[in-house]
Motif scaffolding. Structure first.
Motif, PDB file in Angstrom:
ATOM      1  N   HIS A  55      25.024  37.122   0.550  1.00  0.00           N
ATOM      2  CA  HIS A  55      26.025  36.355   1.299  1.00  0.00           C
ATOM      3  C   HIS A  55      25.988  36.677   2.793  1.00  0.00           C
ATOM      4  N   GLU A  56      25.842  37.940   3.103  1.00  0.00           N
ATOM      5  CA  GLU A  56      25.937  38.349   4.502  1.00  0.00           C
ATOM      6  C   GLU A  56      24.818  37.754   5.343  1.00  0.00           C
ATOM      7  N   PHE A  57      23.571  37.856   4.864  1.00  0.00           N
ATOM      8  CA  PHE A  57      22.474  37.318   5.685  1.00  0.00           C
ATOM      9  C   PHE A  57      22.471  35.785   5.682  1.00  0.00           C
ATOM     10  N   ILE A  58      22.950  35.176   4.594  1.00  0.00           N
ATOM     11  CA  ILE A  58      23.033  33.709   4.577  1.00  0.00           C
ATOM     12  C   ILE A  58      24.055  33.231   5.610  1.00  0.00           C
ATOM     13  N   GLU A  59      25.179  33.960   5.722  1.00  0.00           N
ATOM     14  CA  GLU A  59      26.208  33.600   6.707  1.00  0.00           C
ATOM     15  C   GLU A  59      25.681  33.678   8.129  1.00  0.00           C
ATOM     16  N   ARG A  60      24.686  34.526   8.346  1.00  0.00           N
ATOM     17  CA  ARG A  60      24.129  34.675   9.700  1.00  0.00           C
ATOM     18  C   ARG A  60      23.090  33.608  10.029  1.00  0.00           C
ATOM     19  N   LEU A  61      22.678  32.822   9.045  1.00  0.00           N
ATOM     20  CA  LEU A  61      21.723  31.735   9.303  1.00  0.00           C
ATOM     21  C   LEU A  61      22.390  30.660  10.156  1.00  0.00           C
ATOM     22  N   PRO A  62      21.606  29.870  10.915  1.00  0.00           N
ATOM     23  CA  PRO A  62      22.191  28.892  11.860  1.00  0.00           C
ATOM     24  C   PRO A  62      23.230  27.973  11.232  1.00  0.00           C
ATOM     25  N   GLU A  63      22.986  27.499  10.024  1.00  0.00           N
ATOM     26  CA  GLU A  63      23.934  26.605   9.379  1.00  0.00           C
ATOM     27  C   GLU A  63      24.460  27.195   8.072  1.00  0.00           C
TER      28      GLU A  63
END
Length: 595
Positions: free
Chosen positions: A472-480
């Motif tokens: 979840h954490e790294f996905i939240e940091r993705l541009p969208e």
């Protein structure tokens, strides 16, 4: 490659196209409409020479006002015939083009649907690039045949028959002479056509080879560039393309020669007969209008024969394409659901039980080298079992048997007391979640990649699975965030991120049996620490088999199975196996620093 041996079998050239009949039958109505338009257009074409004869003999042959009246009448009639011809031709073009597109789409869908149901055994001998070539190049050839060539063939057959009949009506003597000459020239054309078909098949095979090579290299670009093989691979592909080009040129040369022979022989015969007709007009045994009508019908007949020779070339190529597509459609997977599958018992609260009894298995491509030999093991519901061993011990093969990608040659595998061969394939695989060592990421966003585990899952359930997998954490940091496109094969993610996506996908599926194939191999120490807790939580309430070399995962297993050369050589806990001083103790010393 697909059934290379089957390509060498003798085939009936155009007869092969009969195999496509099942794709044509659903569209009888459209074929009927196209046939009506075709007949009307052919009839209008055949009416034109007759109108010219009437115009010449009656219009120009009479004098004064009567001549003008006849000319006006026949020119109006000629324009009317042209209108009918235009409308009928447009209708024919629309209908046959629609049929070509529709049938081609059906064939592509049928071939793709059939291929994706094949077992991994099929892909041991088939390159994906070749399958793609057949789905594109070969279906395009069939589209040309159905959408253009069949219509042209039928049209020219009608014109040939109708024109020949009208030639007999105009002059039976001249027509008889021309028929004898045509029969003499058709035989070499037919014989040469067989050579064209053989070259067409070779040309399509070379194109498929080039596509297969390109697909393989493009899927391995990081490796190619890391070894600085760009020039080598470019040259290799260039040689393959050049080979395909040379084969295509031989086909084109043969087809051009066939066309030239057909036109020269046929028109030579017609010119000779027309020379005889010109003398008949001079002698007064034939009118100018009759000779003009005969010339036009001769041109129609000759044009029909010439067009049919062109169509035969297209049909020969389509026959080769049909053979290749029908080979794919006829491929039968050895792994299928039973006709009357058994139902699994209701899901237990603590997962599924597994029993393997004297299982022996060798890959079809290596039948004399067993990957698993006489393996027997019972795994209780809710148990976590680690499978360890050196490379080639049969660990991954065991997972492939559990998923029924292959069937063992001997022995049985039971899930909750039911032989997995008696289960519906989808029902079996729905009970199993897997995190493979080589993670597959699709060309979609993060949300859809995780939702692949359960297509009907809500966005909230996807996010929960991602949190459990520490993604979840790294996905939240993705541009969208979750809507970010991850790139082809997940090129925008690190290896550890791709693996966490795969773990989230498996957790979302929530299966009673979980297979982890080196699930933490691509994770750094911090990510492994995060995900280890998630995996332990995921193992609760389900049976888990883990292929792992990481000490943390192995130590937490209820039981460790040690495999070597496809056999179980040791079993026990981490501590007992280390104390035993056997193969596991050696692996632990090498991989985990145990002494």
């Amino acid at each position: 490659m697909v059934s290379r041996n089957s390509r060498d079998l003798p085939k009936g050239s155009i007869v092969t196209l009969r195999g496509l009949a099942r794709f044509l039958l659903p569209y009888k109505k459209q074929f009927a409409l196209a046939a009506i338009a075709l007949i009307v257009a052919a009839g209008a074409t055949l009416a034109i020479p007759y109108a010219f004869r009437q115009m010449i003999d009656l219009g120009f042959g009479a004098g004064g006002i009567q001549s003008t009246t006849h000319i006006n009448t026949y020119f109006i009639a000629l324009f009317g015939v042209a209108c009918v011809l235009g409308v009928a031709t447009a209708a024919r073009f629309y209908m046959v083009s629609w049929l070509g597109e529709r049938v081609t789409a059906d064939i592509r869908s049928a071939v793709y649907t059939h291929v994706v149901t094949q077992s991994p055994q099929f892909f041991e001998t088939t390159q994906s690039g070749e399958v793609l070539s057949r789905l594109t190049t070969d279906t395009t050839l069939i589209q040309t045949l159905i959408g253009t060539s069949i219509s042209m063939a039928l049209r020219n057959i009608l014109l040939f028959i109708g024109g020949l009949g009208m030639m007999f009506v105009t002059s039976a003597r001249l027509t008889s002479i021309i028929l004898v000459m045509l029969i003499a020239v058709v035989l070499p054309i037919v014989l040469f056509g067989r050579r064209v078909r053989s070259l067409s098949r070779d040309s399509q095979d070379r194109i498929a080879d080039a596509s297969a090579l390109a697909g393989e290299i493009l899927n391995a670009m990081p490796t190619v560039q890391a070894f600085t093989h760009e020039k080598i691979e470019s040259n290799r592909f260039g040689l393959t393309v050049e080979d395909a080009f040379k084969t295509a040129i031989r086909r084109i040369r043969a087809r051009a020669l066939l066309t030239m022979i057909a036109i020269l022989l046929v028109f030579g015969a017609i010119v000779f007969v027309l020379w005889l007709g010109a003398h008949a007009v001079i002698d007064g045994t034939m009118s100018g209008g009759q000779l003009g009508q005969f010339i036009l019908y001769s041109a129609i007949v000759a044009g029909g024969i010439g067009a049919l020779s062109e169509v035969m070339g297209d049909a020969q190529r389509a026959a080769g394409a049909a053979e290749r597509l029908l080979e794919l459609l006829s491929a039968q997977s050895p792994i299928t659901s039973p006709v009357e599958p058994l139902a699994l018992p209701p899901r237990r609260a603590n997962g599924a039980a597994l029993t393997l009894d004297m299982v022996t298995f060798a890959y079809p491509s290596r039948p004399l080298t067993p990957a698993i030999s006489g393996l027997s093991v019972t795994i209780g519901a809710g148990e976590t079992v680690a499978v360890v061993g050196p490379s080639g011990a049969g660990k991954t093969s065991l997972f492939q048997l559990l998923l029924r990608f292959y069937d063992p040659q001997e022995g049985t595998i039971e899930l909750d007391g039911t032989d997995i061969r008696q289960l519906d394939l989808h029902a079996l695989r729905d009970t199993i979640g897997i995190v493979p060592q080589d993670t597959v990421i699709f060309s979609a966003n993060a949300m859809e990649n995780i939702r692949y585990g359960r297509p009907d899952a809500s966005d909230e359930e996807v996010v929960i699975a991602a949190k459990l997998a520490a993604a979840h954490e790294f996905i939240e940091r993705l541009p969208e965030s979750y809507l970010s496109f991850l790139g082809e094969r997940g090129v925008r993610l690190s290896g550890g991120q791709r693996q966490r996506i795969a773990i989230a996908r498996a957790l979302l599926k929530n299966p009673p049996l979980l297979l982890l194939d080196e699930a933490t191999s691509a994770l750094d120490a911090e990510s492994e620490r995060l995900i280890q807790g998630a995996l332990e939580a995921a193992m609760v309430g389900r049976t888990t088999l883990v292929i792992a070399h990481r000490l943390a995962t192995v130590q937490r297993a209820d039981r460790i199975i040690v495999m070597e050369h496809g056999r179980i050589v040791e079993t026990g806990t981490h501590a007992s196996l280390v104390a035993a001083g056997g193969l596991y103790a050696g692996l632990a010393a090498l991989q985990f620093g145990q002494h």
